[in-house]
Design a protein around this motif. Structure first.
Motif, PDB file in Angstrom:
ATOM      1  N   SER A 147      10.523  53.395  44.556  1.00  0.00           N
ATOM      2  CA  SER A 147       9.926  52.137  44.108  1.00  0.00           C
ATOM      3  C   SER A 147       8.432  52.082  44.431  1.00  0.00           C
ATOM      4  N   PHE A 148       7.706  51.265  43.672  1.00  0.00           N
ATOM      5  CA  PHE A 148       6.270  51.084  43.877  1.00  0.00           C
ATOM      6  C   PHE A 148       6.037  50.067  44.998  1.00  0.00           C
ATOM      7  N   GLU A 154       5.955  47.100  40.431  1.00  0.00           N
ATOM      8  CA  GLU A 154       7.374  47.443  40.487  1.00  0.00           C
ATOM      9  C   GLU A 154       8.170  46.671  39.432  1.00  0.00           C
ATOM     10  N   LYS A 158       9.862  48.619  36.284  1.00  0.00           N
ATOM     11  CA  LYS A 158      11.332  48.606  36.309  1.00  0.00           C
ATOM     12  C   LYS A 158      11.886  47.942  35.049  1.00  0.00           C
ATOM     13  N   SER A 170      16.852  51.917  43.679  1.00  0.00           N
ATOM     14  CA  SER A 170      15.799  52.270  44.636  1.00  0.00           C
ATOM     15  C   SER A 170      16.367  53.170  45.731  1.00  0.00           C
TER      16      SER A 170
END
Length: 634
Positions: A147-148, A154, A158, A170
């Protein structure tokens, strides 16, 4: 909100732009990254040079530039792809027969399946597969991803990736769901790279130690899952044809998935220049074993494919400028090859030292220092070595010149020894010896050894002589000079007196005067006192270091000042007798195993003493311990 708005604006703009303009923007941005982001450019070229050492530099440069553009293309696609219509997605990202065959067989076998996705520029194509395979149940498909850190980024990314039915899991909190999918004979997608950090699975990639995620092997063993690799081959801007290939896991390996995947990727990248450039070389794939201290050791127990390990960890070692200091470091440097078996040691030293170390099989590559001259031309010559891309640079010198040489070569990790209050700002890591190592009773070799141990050295440091045993002849070597410190020289008249005594007590021995060109004046003055004596030979300046080493290896004894020649004799396995004056034998004495006699006119080794106080009789007494004179004839 601002970030999400900017992402949406850039995405809409990118999706609406004509393809030729997007390609041009990616090309321009890629060139800007290559030419102005120095750190990433070096990683790019270094990775390519390590992976393809036989390719020429223009080829690597071209691949690196293209890879930069593809990285921009990937990031742009991640943003703009949200605004693609389904028809555009279907046209842009297609599949071949291998994917359709997989879908048909999967519905029949209904077995747990892992799909590995390598880091190519069109890896986003994996999220579009449900469009082409409507028969697959989206609830049984998940993709693990990293994940960012930014929540707005994110949420935006996503949403785009889950648009066609895939569920993103994640790595932080989606492992339980991933296990559930495999337990129910579902499909789990995983991004496979070589940047899993210190907690990853050590393996080899292009012959170098890398860290890959161990999850595919764990899931494969736990759920008896089949393992495929999805290859989205780029066919144009934001266009790719995806294919699936099942990995052959029938190999003798503890971690067959990581092993097979790395071999597949190596073969794929080496087979086609276009595919090679499409892989993201900008990431530092091999950094897990190269961060900071500890890089001189690798735990072989964790490397499953050790036989494939090549000597591709490039370590440069800059040696000191004096022979004695060079020889003190040799046992530790030789231990590096045993501590890190993938190390390729490049020695940087004076030309004569490089020739000697090559003769002794110390190191793998050699860079002789340029001749001294105008400082600009001297340092310019180090720019030629930037294309060697060293991983680490170890400095055994303590000078600004040596630090600047390392910086010019461009190594990302430069290690040296610091002594306060002196500052060495050009180093990336400066090791300061603890106070107990600064004592006058601690030898310099121990300081060097502790310095290397701070960098991870854990192999035994042998102090055995580096020259194979030679049969001893009736020769005594006298090393009378000392180029860097005249106060260390025993007076000429005393050398002459010593020779007189040696010729009396050992009349069948030959006396050899050993030294450099700088010592020739001293030895010539001594020889003039024995001009009619064939038993005394002046060899100062007439032999190379290697010839001198071989000669000393055959001598029965070497007598000398505290100078490099006496350390050379000690390394050659010759018994030595060293006359000390102002220097400390506890700090600078010979280090190799063998017969060593120390003579200093003081009970305190650290005291500064006039070397002329040493008498000839004192020397002769110690000579008798090593070479007893023949008794009177009966």
């Amino acid at each position: 909100m601002v970030i999400r708005f900017l992402l949406g604006f850039v995405g809409v703009l990118g999706a609406a732009m004509p393809g030729w303009l997007v390609s041009f923007v990616c090309w321009i941005c890629g060139r800007l990254v290559y030419y102005f982001y120095h750190r990433r450019r070096r990683i790019l070229l270094s990775n390519l040079d390590h992976a393809f050492p036989n390719k020429n530099f223009p080829w690597k440069k071209n691949i690196a530039k293209t890879s930069c553009a593809r990285m921009i293309e990937l990031g742009f696609l991640a943003i703009a792809g949200r605004w693609f219509s389904e028809q555009r997605v279907k046209r842009s990202f297609t599949i071949d027969s291998s994917v359709r065959d997989f879908a048909e067989n999967y519905s029949k076998k209904n077995a747990a399946t892992i799909i590995l996705v390598p880091h190519f520029s069109c890896l986003e194509a994996v999220t579009t597969l449900p469009l082409h395979l409507p028969g697959l149940d989206p609830s049984k498909i998940g993709v693990l991803y990293r994940s960012f850190p930014n929540p707005d980024v994110e949420a935006y990314i996503k949403h785009r990736r889950e648009r066609f039915g895939f569920r993103l899991l994640s790595r932080k909190n989606g492992l339980l769901r991933a296990k559930e999918i495999l337990r129910n004979a579902g499909i789990l997608g995983l991004l496979f790279d070589q940047n899993a950090g210190k907690n990853g699975l050590l393996t080899t990639f292009f012959g170098r130690i890398a860290s890959s995620t161990g999850l595919p092997d764990i899931f494969h063993r736990k759920f008896n899952a089949r393992v495929f690799v999805l290859f989205p081959r780029r066919t144009g801007l934001w266009k790719a044809v995806s294919s699936l290939q099942e990995l052959d896991l029938q190999i003798d390996s503890t971690n067959p998935v990581a092993f097979a995947m790395n071999r597949w990727l190596e073969k794929t990248l080496a087979s086609d220049d276009e595919v090679c450039a499409d892989w993201l070389w900008m990431h530092n794939r091999w950094r897990s074993q190269y961060d900071g201290g500890g890089f001189l050791h690798v735990s072989a127990k964790r490397i499953d494919d050790l036989p494939l390990l090549e000597r591709k960890t490039r370590i440069f070692i800059r040696f000191p400028n004096w022979l004695g200091d060079v020889l003190m470091a040799l046992p530790v440097v030789k231990a590096v090859s045993r501590s890190r078996r993938d190390a390729y040691l490049t020695i940087i030293a004076k030309k004569q030292f490089c020739e000697l170390l090559k003769h002794l099989s110390v190191g793998d590559g050699y860079i002789p220092l340029p001749e001294k001259g105008f400082w600009y031309w001297y340092f310019c010559k180090f720019f030629h070595h930037r294309k060697l891309f060293p991983d680490f640079y170890i400095l055994l010198t303590n000078s600004f010149r040596g630090d600047l040489e390392a910086r010019i070569i461009g190594c990302p990790g430069i290690f040296g020894i610091g002594h306060r209050p002196r500052i060495r700002p050009l180093l990336t890591e400066c090791w300061e010896p603890p106070s107990d190592l600064n004592s006058e009773s601690v030898h310099q070799r121990l300081v060097i050894q502790k310095f290397f141990e701070s960098m991870g050295l854990n192999a035994h440091v042998s102090r055995a002589p580096l020259v194979n045993n030679r049969s001893k002849t009736k020769k005594i070597a006298l090393i009378c000079g000392s180029e860097n410190f005249p106060e260390k020289r025993w007076p000429i008249r005393k050398w002459c007196e010593l020779i007189d005594e040696l010729l009396k007590n050992h009349c069948d021995y030959e006396i050899l005067l050993i030294g450099t060109d700088g010592d020739a004046q001293i030895t010539r003055s001594i020889k003039d006192n024995f001009s009619g004596c064939s038993a005394v030979t002046d060899l100062a300046g007439k032999t190379s270091l290697i010839e001198c080493l071989e000669l000393l290896a055959t001598c029965s004894l070497a007598i000398g000042n505290d100078t490099g020649g006496i350390h050379l004799a000690n390394m050659a396995g010759c018994p030595v007798l060293v006359i000390y004056g102002p220097t400390n034998p506890l700090r600078t004495g010979p280090i190799f195993d063998g017969q060593v006699k120390i003579l200093k006119k003081s009970n305190d080794p650290a005291s500064v003493v006039d070397i002329s106080r040493v008498n000839v009789s004192d020397v002769i007494a110690l000579v008798e311990d090593i070479i007893p004179s023949p008794g009177p004839m009966s």
